[in-house]
Design an enzyme around this catalytic site. Structure first.
Site, PDB file in Angstrom:
ATOM      1  N   TRP A 102       0.787  -1.137   0.137  1.00 43.63           N
ATOM      2  CA  TRP A 102      -0.117   0.017  -0.022  1.00 43.63           C
ATOM      3  C   TRP A 102       0.902   1.328  -0.094  1.00 43.63           C
ATOM      4  O   TRP A 102       0.577   2.241  -0.624  1.00 43.63           O
ATOM      5  CB  TRP A 102      -0.949  -0.082   1.034  1.00 43.63           C
ATOM      6  CG  TRP A 102      -1.851  -1.254   1.111  1.00 43.63           C
ATOM      7  CD1 TRP A 102      -1.895  -2.530   1.911  1.00 43.63           C
ATOM      8  CD2 TRP A 102      -2.946  -1.269   0.185  1.00 43.63           C
ATOM      9  NE1 TRP A 102      -2.924  -3.167   1.499  1.00 43.63           N
ATOM     10  CE2 TRP A 102      -3.694  -2.734   0.139  1.00 43.63           C
ATOM     11  CE3 TRP A 102      -3.523  -0.572  -0.986  1.00 43.63           C
ATOM     12  CZ2 TRP A 102      -4.510  -3.203  -0.405  1.00 43.63           C
ATOM     13  CZ3 TRP A 102      -4.351  -0.987  -1.743  1.00 43.63           C
ATOM     14  CH2 TRP A 102      -5.088  -2.392  -1.435  1.00 43.63           C
ATOM     15  N   ASP A 169      -1.031   6.700   6.931  1.00 46.15           N
ATOM     16  CA  ASP A 169      -2.092   5.763   6.547  1.00 46.15           C
ATOM     17  C   ASP A 169      -2.228   4.977   7.400  1.00 46.15           C
ATOM     18  O   ASP A 169      -1.258   3.984   7.759  1.00 46.15           O
ATOM     19  CB  ASP A 169      -1.643   4.965   5.252  1.00 46.15           C
ATOM     20  CG  ASP A 169      -2.791   4.126   4.578  1.00 46.15           C
ATOM     21  OD1 ASP A 169      -3.699   3.830   5.369  1.00 46.15           O
ATOM     22  OD2 ASP A 169      -2.523   3.331   3.553  1.00 46.15           O
ATOM     23  N   LYS A 193     -11.735  -2.082   8.932  1.00 46.68           N
ATOM     24  CA  LYS A 193     -10.838  -2.583   9.684  1.00 46.68           C
ATOM     25  C   LYS A 193     -11.516  -2.587  11.213  1.00 46.68           C
ATOM     26  O   LYS A 193     -12.471  -3.206  11.627  1.00 46.68           O
ATOM     27  CB  LYS A 193      -9.313  -2.532   9.642  1.00 46.68           C
ATOM     28  CG  LYS A 193      -8.827  -2.255   8.326  1.00 46.68           C
ATOM     29  CD  LYS A 193      -8.668  -3.471   7.494  1.00 46.68           C
ATOM     30  CE  LYS A 193      -7.413  -2.940   6.449  1.00 46.68           C
ATOM     31  NZ  LYS A 193      -7.455  -4.107   5.411  1.00 46.68           N
TER      32      LYS A 193
END
Lengths: 356, 356
Positions: A102, A169, A193
């Site tokens: 990511w 992030d 999440k």
């Protein structure tokens, strides 16, 4: 049979969030209307949005510190794009830490905007550790990092001290552990999440840092426009925001981040102890960088795969397969996963050991 | 009391969609897991996405005609940006028809990319009609229009014949009426009217037209990347997509677009007949351009406002207030609103007349 959901995301949420959100679909706030059919401009939904934004600041300890909270759409991947749009000056420069897939995707988007320095990378080691010795160029417009790497099971335990605005992030570990969140200029996280279901993205911004790039921004990329619109510049993802509010309310009842952090630490300690003790298994991430959210591990002898898979499936465990880039297993232990589910997994690992 | 939901969007959906989606939050496909906690890469969710994409093509009559279907995030406003990214050539030109607030917003985004010709506008008349005599420049990379203007209650009854690729924002009337959808290069629509709850955007693209601009696209802006990722380049809005599938399944059971079109025509005929007959009311949109989805109307004498508002509220009607740009009332009659609800509204209009 009770299910033990180890999915890496979207992932397990608290049972009461399922029950309350299902009820709101049938009848929201005893209004006779579904949460799915009300206007986002209705009094009832504006109250949801306001409470969710306030609760984020409260849980992160950022009240009164100049931060704004947004609930946007597009997932963290959209923020990979919004970040350089809003923070990289024309002819400016950004600094990125590459700790996984990511992070690499975020870097790719920034490169479209200007000079993007990768200050360190663990790519050569298949991202199995967090680089620690690097220098953030003082002239960078911002420094970007990824706090937890879902795929590789690593987590930043500390963050660099720097005068450069730090952007993080936190998609896969936000609300899971205590941090000084005021060290960040911008925090973003896909909801799916620890915060709620897929479909909304949390963005927390130090407002005074915006509007300094000299760029003309498309409306949907412009954090200042989204702040002015109170996350309703256009129709927000009503249901995902509502289910996120329910999850944040649940978290507060657990004692907030400090409360859940203890449980998360206990879950991780239990599983990693078994990975290290059990002669059949080994972890894949550097020990000091192990994630409390995602534990990645392998069977030393792949010949036992079929037997182990049958054991954990029979125990009601799902979502344990590792990502294809690492292989093996990945146990994602997000906030809503109970300690009991980790004990079940540990039991199957011990059962495998006994049976061989 | 039964509610009659006239909200302009998010709006009423079929009752069975509420029931089925609430059930899926408690237990999806009898898996023991919630639709909110399963991976978007799970077999069960991939099946949802595939069925939804196929059903869109089937309902629009676009099977086997080279179209791809995407479920993205960000609402139609994000497509205002993706459209020029994907269709306006470097040093190219776009043509836009300005029929309302949303069309104007789309134009603003295109102007950031290059020459944007507004071929016609009804702005000077507060968008109360659809301009009809205009020329689309043959050299334009695309022509953009808005099929239905929610705020102003107007709807395009026909579309220009042109060799320029035609792009249409159908957010507020897609799936409501039969059209030759193959005349469009690209159709997009925020889900939250006729397709599902807020949080996902439908995009239907003639694939062969992509990749011709000479631009380097950010990943999240790139339709080709989204097609390659089968709408899962990153985590999609799982629940909004699922609820959209349920709504599409419901539509198919109503006889598809042809079936619902008859009911929509009956609802619109009933309400507009009363607006025209009842001496207390007047419509705001040009008669030939009246929308079957959103009927905008005023009380000729504002002194009756309090009385009328009390009447329709007492009848269980909600969401009838007009948008601030038009004032008065707006009755949004999307697919899931039953004819019975329109009859109730007409009854209150007649009751007002009798009481004065």
């Amino acid at each position: 049979m009770k299910k033990h959901n180890y999915s890496a995301g979207p992932c397990i949420l608290p049972q009461e969030v399922f029950e309350q959100s299902a009820q709101a679909i049938l009848d929201f706030n005893q209004s006779g209307l579904s949460i799915l059919e009300i206007s986002h401009r209705s009094k009832d939904f504006i109250a949801v949005m306001e409470e969710a934004r306030a609760l984020v600041l409260e849980l992160l300890g950022l009240e009164g510190k100049g931060y704004q909270v947004l609930f946007l759409q597009g997932g963290a991947s959209m923020e990979f794009l919004r970040v350089p749009y809003n923070f990289m000056k024309v002819d400016g420069k950004a600094a990125y830490l590459e700790t996984g897939t990511w992070a690499a995707n975020a870097i790719k988007e920034a490169q479209l905007f200007g000079e993007t320095e990768v200050v360190a990378s663990s790519k050569a080691a298949n991202f199995n550790y967090i680089p620690k010795d690097y220098t953030i160029p003082a002239e960078a417009d911002y420094f970007h990092c990824t706090s937890n790497n879902t795929i590789f099971g690593t987590q930043m335990k500390s963050f660099p001290k720097t005068d450069v605005p730090m952007i993080c992030d936190m998609s896969s570990d936000i609300f899971s552990r205590s941090l000084d969140f005021s060290q960040f200029a911008l925090i973003y996280a896909g909801a799916q999440k620890n915060m709620g279901p897929a479909g909304t993205t949390l963005v927390v911004i130090k407002e005074e840092l915006l509007g300094k790039t000299g760029r003309t921004l498309p409306s949907m990329m412009d954090y200042q426009k989204q702040i002015k619109g109170e996350s309703m510049y256009n129709t927000p993802a009503v249901f995902p925001v509502y289910a996120s509010l329910l999850t944040l309310q649940w978290l507060k009842k657990q004692g907030g981040i400090a409360g859940i952090e203890k449980i998360n630490a206990a879950k991780a300690a239990l599983l990693y102890a078994e990975i290290d003790r059990n002669p059949l298994f080994e972890g894949t991430a550097a020990i000091e960088d192990r994630s409390t959210m995602n534990a990645t591990f392998l069977l030393k002898d792949p010949a036992h795969t079929e037997k182990f898979d049958a054991l954990w499936k029979a125990a009601g465990i799902s979502g344990l397969n590792g990502h294809r880039s690492v292989g093996g297993y990945r146990a994602s232990m997000y906030n809503a996963l109970p300690l009991e589910s980790v004990q079940i997994l540990v039991n199957t690992m011990q059962e495998l050991e006994r049976s061989i």
